[in-house]
Motif scaffolding. Structure first.
Motif, PDB file in Angstrom:
ATOM      1  N   ARG A 155      -8.042  -3.408  -5.712  1.00 30.92           N
ATOM      2  CA  ARG A 155      -8.538  -3.528  -4.332  1.00 30.92           C
ATOM      3  C   ARG A 155      -8.787  -5.002  -4.046  1.00 30.92           C
ATOM      4  O   ARG A 155      -9.547  -5.661  -4.760  1.00 30.92           O
ATOM      5  CB  ARG A 155      -9.824  -2.732  -4.102  1.00 30.92           C
ATOM      6  CG  ARG A 155     -10.511  -3.087  -2.766  1.00 30.92           C
ATOM      7  CD  ARG A 155     -11.607  -2.129  -2.377  1.00 30.92           C
ATOM      8  NE  ARG A 155     -11.038  -0.874  -1.865  1.00 30.92           N
ATOM      9  CZ  ARG A 155     -11.776   0.122  -1.377  1.00 30.92           C
ATOM     10  NH1 ARG A 155     -13.095   0.037  -1.366  1.00 30.92           N
ATOM     11  NH2 ARG A 155     -11.178   1.217  -0.927  1.00 30.92           N
ATOM     12  N   LEU A 192       1.516   1.159  -2.131  1.00 29.10           N
ATOM     13  CA  LEU A 192       0.330   1.060  -1.281  1.00 29.10           C
ATOM     14  C   LEU A 192      -0.394   2.396  -1.240  1.00 29.10           C
ATOM     15  O   LEU A 192       0.219   3.443  -1.020  1.00 29.10           O
ATOM     16  CB  LEU A 192       0.716   0.638   0.136  1.00 29.10           C
ATOM     17  CG  LEU A 192      -0.482   0.418   1.060  1.00 29.10           C
ATOM     18  CD1 LEU A 192      -1.203  -0.879   0.725  1.00 29.10           C
ATOM     19  CD2 LEU A 192      -0.083   0.420   2.529  1.00 29.10           C
ATOM     20  N   ARG A 225      -4.681   0.561   3.347  1.00 28.74           N
ATOM     21  CA  ARG A 225      -5.069  -0.747   3.869  1.00 28.74           C
ATOM     22  C   ARG A 225      -5.932  -0.504   5.093  1.00 28.74           C
ATOM     23  O   ARG A 225      -5.634   0.354   5.930  1.00 28.74           O
ATOM     24  CB  ARG A 225      -3.875  -1.654   4.156  1.00 28.74           C
ATOM     25  CG  ARG A 225      -2.856  -1.139   5.143  1.00 28.74           C
ATOM     26  CD  ARG A 225      -1.679  -2.104   5.251  1.00 28.74           C
ATOM     27  NE  ARG A 225      -1.973  -3.279   6.050  1.00 28.74           N
ATOM     28  CZ  ARG A 225      -1.384  -4.469   5.882  1.00 28.74           C
ATOM     29  NH1 ARG A 225      -0.476  -4.629   4.937  1.00 28.74           N
ATOM     30  NH2 ARG A 225      -1.682  -5.494   6.655  1.00 28.74           N
ATOM     31  N   GLY A 239      -0.608  -9.673   4.015  1.00 29.93           N
ATOM     32  CA  GLY A 239      -0.380  -8.956   2.766  1.00 29.93           C
ATOM     33  C   GLY A 239       1.086  -8.613   2.611  1.00 29.93           C
ATOM     34  O   GLY A 239       1.434  -7.491   2.241  1.00 29.93           O
ATOM     35  N   VAL A 275      -4.582 -11.885   2.634  1.00 32.11           N
ATOM     36  CA  VAL A 275      -4.940 -10.981   3.729  1.00 32.11           C
ATOM     37  C   VAL A 275      -6.226 -11.463   4.389  1.00 32.11           C
ATOM     38  O   VAL A 275      -7.113 -12.009   3.734  1.00 32.11           O
ATOM     39  CB  VAL A 275      -5.104  -9.521   3.235  1.00 32.11           C
ATOM     40  CG1 VAL A 275      -3.785  -9.002   2.698  1.00 32.11           C
ATOM     41  CG2 VAL A 275      -6.185  -9.397   2.172  1.00 32.11           C
ATOM     42  N   ARG A 315      -7.246  -4.004   0.898  1.00 36.10           N
ATOM     43  CA  ARG A 315      -5.874  -3.593   0.595  1.00 36.10           C
ATOM     44  C   ARG A 315      -5.887  -2.958  -0.793  1.00 36.10           C
ATOM     45  O   ARG A 315      -6.221  -3.615  -1.778  1.00 36.10           O
ATOM     46  CB  ARG A 315      -4.926  -4.794   0.622  1.00 36.10           C
ATOM     47  CG  ARG A 315      -3.450  -4.482   0.280  1.00 36.10           C
ATOM     48  CD  ARG A 315      -2.654  -5.782   0.314  1.00 36.10           C
ATOM     49  NE  ARG A 315      -1.208  -5.576   0.153  1.00 36.10           N
ATOM     50  CZ  ARG A 315      -0.568  -5.670  -1.016  1.00 36.10           C
ATOM     51  NH1 ARG A 315      -1.245  -5.941  -2.132  1.00 36.10           N
ATOM     52  NH2 ARG A 315       0.734  -5.495  -1.077  1.00 36.10           N
TER      53      ARG A 315
END
Length: 244
Positions: free
Chosen positions: A147, A175, A178, A184, A222, A233
């Motif tokens: 994370r 993923l 998010r 990102g 990000v 994320r």
């Protein structure tokens, strides 16, 4: 190279053989995973990212992220089995920021390590990476929950080591979630630094598949879309390395 919703596993196989990487959208990746097993516990799987511990090694470098780690073994004619908890190690050749040290992280929770979603992801990777390297009889498999958190004061760094290789054979970056973040973007480069492609993992199951010896990969920092609100994320990274 990106796989569209009209493409199936053969196109993914071809893309990996030709270019050494492929970006796969969720509408392709989720059915591919479901062909390998069940995803019934996905909500609990995704929620487990809320219980990751801080990365103390990165904190010592003035950066921050959360993670858990587990190691598995796999054989060409068998399944993927959980191994004893052990350190994660990379040489300085592959990680100039944190190389040449054994890094111990909190283990992935047993209910997650043995749950449907992770087992299905590992089964897919075992079959797919095995098809790309049929001569490999045994694999060392590592699984990382990451994370990356961002704030208005500090961008989150998904790859603080910059564009890099992991020192393995194959990598899956998937993923999971998010929330309230911009950028990102996953970037792929040739060893000489030439850009080969980029793709932003936006939806759960969006993935990047990478043949690590052939290309470098990284992720841009990000930032929160709404300053002052939580921003993160969450990704799962799976690596396969041939065992001698």
């Amino acid at each position: 190279m990106s796989i569209s919703h009209n493409s199936l596993a053969p196109a993914l196989f071809d893309a990996m053989q030709r270019g050494g990487f492929s970006f796969v959208t969720a509408d392709v990746m989720q059915p591919l995973l479901q062909s390998a097993g069940e995803l019934a516990d996905w909500p609990a799987f995704a929620a487990s990212w809320n219980r990751l511990g801080p990365d103390p090694y990165l904190a010592a470098k003035g950066r921050f992220r959360r993670r858990r780690h587990a190691t598995f073994t796999a054989s060409a004619h068998g399944g993927v089995e959980l191994a004893a908890h052990q350190a994660h190690y990379q040489s300085l050749q592959y990680n100039a920021l944190q190389g040449d040290i054994e890094r111990w992280f909190e283990p992935i929770e047993p209910v997650i390590a043995g749950g449907d979603s992770l087992r299905t992801i590992l089964a897919f990777c075992h079959a797919f990476f095995g098809s790309l390297a049929p001569s490999v009889s045994r694999w060392h498999v590592e699984v990382h929950q990451f994370r990356i958190e961002a704030s208005a004061d500090a961008a989150g760094e998904p790859t603080p080591e910059g564009s890099h290789r992991d020192g393995v054979d194959f990598v899956l970056v998937l993923l999971v979630d998010r929330h309230n973040i911009a950028s990102g973007t996953t970037t792929i480069h040739a060893p000489d630094g030439k850009s080969l492609g980029d793709f932003t993992l936006t939806h759960p199951y969006d993935s990047a598949l990478i043949h690590d010896p052939r290309v470098f990969h990284g992720v841009t920092p990000v930032m929160p879309l709404i300053p002052g609100e939580p921003a993160h994320r969450d990704v799962l990274v799976v690596t396969f390395r041939a065992k001698p």
